[in-house]
Design an enzyme around this catalytic site. Structure first.
Site, PDB file in Angstrom:
ATOM      1  CB  THR A   1     -12.303  34.718 -31.662  1.00  0.00           C
ATOM      2  OG1 THR A   1     -13.706  34.650 -31.380  1.00  0.00           O
ATOM      3  CG2 THR A   1     -11.981  33.844 -32.864  1.00  0.00           C
TER       4      THR A   1
ATOM      5  CD  GLU B   1     -17.782  44.694 -28.118  1.00  0.00           C
ATOM      6  OE1 GLU B   1     -16.989  44.888 -29.029  1.00  0.00           O
ATOM      7  OE2 GLU B   1     -18.747  43.902 -28.187  1.00  0.00           O
TER       8      GLU B   1
ATOM      9  CG  HIS C   1     -10.202  45.692 -34.065  1.00  0.00           C
ATOM     10  ND1 HIS C   1     -10.096  45.482 -32.712  1.00  0.00           N
ATOM     11  CD2 HIS C   1     -11.281  44.972 -34.480  1.00  0.00           C
ATOM     12  CE1 HIS C   1     -11.066  44.680 -32.327  1.00  0.00           C
ATOM     13  NE2 HIS C   1     -11.804  44.364 -33.369  1.00  0.00           N
TER      14      HIS C   1
ATOM     15  CB  SER D   1     -19.305  44.700 -35.322  1.00  0.00           C
ATOM     16  OG  SER D   1     -18.284  43.805 -35.685  1.00  0.00           O
TER      17      SER D   1
ATOM     18  CB  SER E   1     -18.046  40.052 -38.745  1.00  0.00           C
ATOM     19  OG  SER E   1     -17.547  41.081 -37.926  1.00  0.00           O
TER      20      SER E   1
ATOM     21  CB  CYS F   1     -13.872  46.483 -31.315  1.00  0.00           C
ATOM     22  SG  CYS F   1     -14.453  44.806 -31.080  1.00  0.00           S
TER      23      CYS F   1
ATOM     24  CE  LYS G   1      -8.384  35.424 -44.272  1.00  0.00           C
ATOM     25  NZ  LYS G   1      -9.736  34.893 -44.022  1.00  0.00           N
TER      26      LYS G   1
ATOM     27  CG  ASN H   1     -11.354  40.629 -30.279  1.00  0.00           C
ATOM     28  OD1 ASN H   1     -10.882  41.756 -30.102  1.00  0.00           O
ATOM     29  ND2 ASN H   1     -12.455  40.411 -30.974  1.00  0.00           N
TER      30      ASN H   1
END
Lengths: 463, 463
Positions: free
Chosen positions: A163, A87, A251, A363, A213, A121, A260, A330
């Site tokens: 990030t 991307e 991911h 995304s 997001s 991604c 989470k 990332n």
């Protein structure tokens, strides 16, 4: 009658490349004046890799592909398909794949299908599925497929900057692989959302709604998991739960979201009354049974409790996948496969016979949960050789930690250079490992030129 | 044993959409002060379609997909894969595919694989191959695939401007199709070149080296044809020549290049001493036998003579494919399939049993020549129904010819709007056909909003 499909199609080999330049999150945290632990505990990240002015997604992918071919002694003529997921847009028309053709053209092989797959991604996962399907299709000509994920994640100054990350991963695809796709155990969730996107065409930085997001990611995860559980039950006649896979790979925009996410799967198992949930867990999660879907994404109490319940399972089934994402950051399309590479690095000698579930998210949004079944394989395409050839520990150890001032200076230069023409780089490749490709020049027609640092055997090869 | 592959996988249905706004090349020629015949004979183009401020690649693809689903009464839940080929970048991360998900989400179907494939005009072919491979793979879940090619080709003022165009094409993919892929008769040529590219990120216009791009196209054509002939000979035990296919369909930046390309195939047949070349043709081409490859691309005499020799074959095997590309212009990824749609429109009642060869080219560069075998099929997925449902003649006839001053004004507005935020369009859809989607607004966060002009049955549906 049509011919039978190829068997055990999957990943034969993996190579990972990330820049030798990085910054400790603890150091960046202090420099940014962020509260202590904001990046390290809040985001769950240890360190961040980044490209300097001599590296970009093209040079990194040249390095990864070349290195994979060399390490596994694959003749470039034996590659029949090459696909890239990325991307990071350097050109809006010319694919990164065409840059990689330089490696194959010089061997006289130009008959190589595949282009670039793009959606945030997720592009690498699309490329991977495409390549596996090709091997299983009537179009397959007996040669290898090659999938490349390459990205440089950079953010404007501010809360999103820690990030970032950068890496390229190359994966060799073919039949009789040690890493096999269980193609029926797979579910996707794709939707039209504006959680993270790149509409500012002359800037490398995305437009991000961080909270949206994260919710989109978790909603897609729920949708994929529910659909996958349904499919599994129809296929196998029994319920699926987190007990049915040895490892879960996510991911990883930042590690906290992975924590989470896994807790969310456990909460799904609880709602489905799955066998993975014992009496004590049931009691702890009972207060959240009545939450609506929307409420469940907002509830801090649920987040905390489910993560607490999930902790021992997380340590067993997820923690071994987190090394590279926590150390490099990332890597967008490469992020999921860097997590999978971490698992191979950490557990290669106990993975044979195991099922590993992967969750890919891009995304916009596109997401798929899918299953891999591992076997030891045959040298050189064996789990142990893949782990050894990737050489992750050495690559991490030999990185150079830069000070924040230098990092900021590099980010400023890169911002200035994005989309620019008519410049030469420093050509300083002193920090790069032997055999690494690097950017030397962008000429007045925006044409990019790369060179290769001499290999340890002294061979140089410029493009 | 692995299950057998699906049989006769290919294209079940096609829908084409192009804007209702166009300009005659003869009129543009006069307005631009170009010498008479420069666009009409020199480029071989009749007319050029273009988007006004209410249309873009997203609205066109929404229209094409929605129209195909409606015309063939395909339940959106029955689609399991959706892929887009495009080189018109509106967002560098969020795929066009995610915009199309709006059509499927409202029916509760979000389990749809596939993203965008990108490399100049070749992305649609990559998407098509991927979708066919999916149906043949173990991942296929029995549902339809859907491939969308959508592009708006616009150029800066100057000599390239008349080579613009715009269209979206949707193709439904599945087994037992009337348009079947002969997957072993296929050859690619991919290389790293800078013939046409889009490095100026905030401009919609490409950087083009026209002469180089034409040579790269013809070299890729030669390479693909040679490789395909070799593969065919190994497979069938006899030589391939232009006599072995009823029609040849080319990616069509402008018609003149298609004329040159077909003549080039004939010259290849001559060099290979193929049966398609009779005595008289041999005599005429003999003087060019000694030309080197490079010389042969530069020789005007060869170009003229080979086109003269090829003329009767061109009229028979190529001319029926040229209607839409000559009338609408270069549609980038949609261009090749618009040429194929022209063939279905013109010859649908005599195509059963015939072989059609297609040549796809994308700058950068990527190219594939591949073979389709046609059969009448079963209603609604029959050649005659596809031709009737596309309704090409009516769509062409009902267009509105704009004057050059208006065209230039629109191009200026579009240039200004490219990459912009925070504006509403005129929402003037008076020229659009019922059921057409159109752009209404781009908000302060760059989010794009579309509406749909009421269908003839009066139904409206905004997004």
């Amino acid at each position: 009658m049509a011919p039978p499909q190829q068997k055990n199609v999957g990943i034969l080999a993996i190579e990972i490349y990330f820049p030798p330049t990085c910054i400790q999150q603890e150091v960046l945290e202090a420099h940014d004046g962020a509260s202590k632990g904001k990046y390290t505990i809040g985001l769950g990240q240890d360190c961040m890799g980044f490209c300097t002015e001599v590296e970009d997604v093209i040079s990194m992918s040249l390095t990864a592909v070349n290195s994979l071919l060399e390490k596994y002694a694959v003749d470039p003529k034996q590659v029949g398909r090459l696909e890239v997921g990325s991307e990071t847009v350097i050109d809006k028309s010319k694919s990164i794949k065409t840059f990689l053709m330089q490696i194959f053209e010089k061997c006289g092989n130009t008959d190589i299908e595949g282009v670039d797959s793009t959606n945030a991604c997720y592009g690498g996962t699309a490329a991977l599925f495409n390549c596996v399907n090709w091997v299983e299709s009537s179009s397959w000509d007996g040669r290898y497929g090659l999938v490349v994920c390459t990205d440089s994640a950079v953010y404007a100054e501010g809360p999103a900057r820690p990030t970032g990350g950068a890496a390229a991963i190359a994966m060799l695809i073919g039949p009789n692989a040690p890493i096999v796709f269980e193609s029926k155990i797979r579910a996707s969730h794709m939707a039209h959302v504006y959680d993270f996107y790149k509409p500012i065409l002359d800037s490398e930085y995305p437009v991000v709604d961080g909270k949206l997001s994260q919710t989109c990611y978790l909603m897609a995860l729920d949708a994929c998991y529910k659909s996958l559980c349904n499919k599994y039950e129809k296929l196998e006649g029994k319920q699926f739960s987190i007990a049915d896979a040895a490892y879960f790979v996510f991911h990883s925009p930042y590690n906290k979201l992975v924590q989470k996410s896994f807790a969310r799967l456990l909460f799904n198992d609880f709602l489905r009354n799955a066998c993975s949930i014992d009496k004590s867990a049931k009691e702890k999660l009972a207060p959240f049974l009545s939450l609506s879907g929307d409420e469940s994404y907002q509830s801090r109490d649920l987040e905390k409790t489910s993560q607490q319940v999930a902790k021992p399972f997380y340590n067993e089934k997820v923690q071994p996948t987190t090394l590279i994402p926590k150390q490099v950051g990332n890597m967008y399309t490469a992020s999921l496969y860097a997590a999978f590479a971490s698992l191979l690095h950490n557990k290669h000698n106990t993975l044979a016979g195991q099922r590993v579930m992967l969750f890919s998210y891009g995304s916009g949004s596109t997401a798929t949960m899918f299953s891999l079944k591992l076997n030891e394989g045959q040298h050189p395409f064996s789990l142990s050789n893949i782990a050894s050839a990737m050489n992750v520990a050495e690559k991490l150890k030999s990185r150079h930690e830069l000070v924040p001032e230098k990092f900021v200076e590099i980010m400023q230069l890169m911002e200035h250079r994005y989309g620019a023409k008519d410049f030469v780089t420093s050509k300083d490749c002193s920090l790069l490992a032997p055999g690494t490709y690097y950017l030397t020049e962008v000429d007045s027609k925006y044409r990019r030129f790369y060179a290769k640092k001499a290999s340890e055997n002294g061979l140089v090869n410029g493009h």
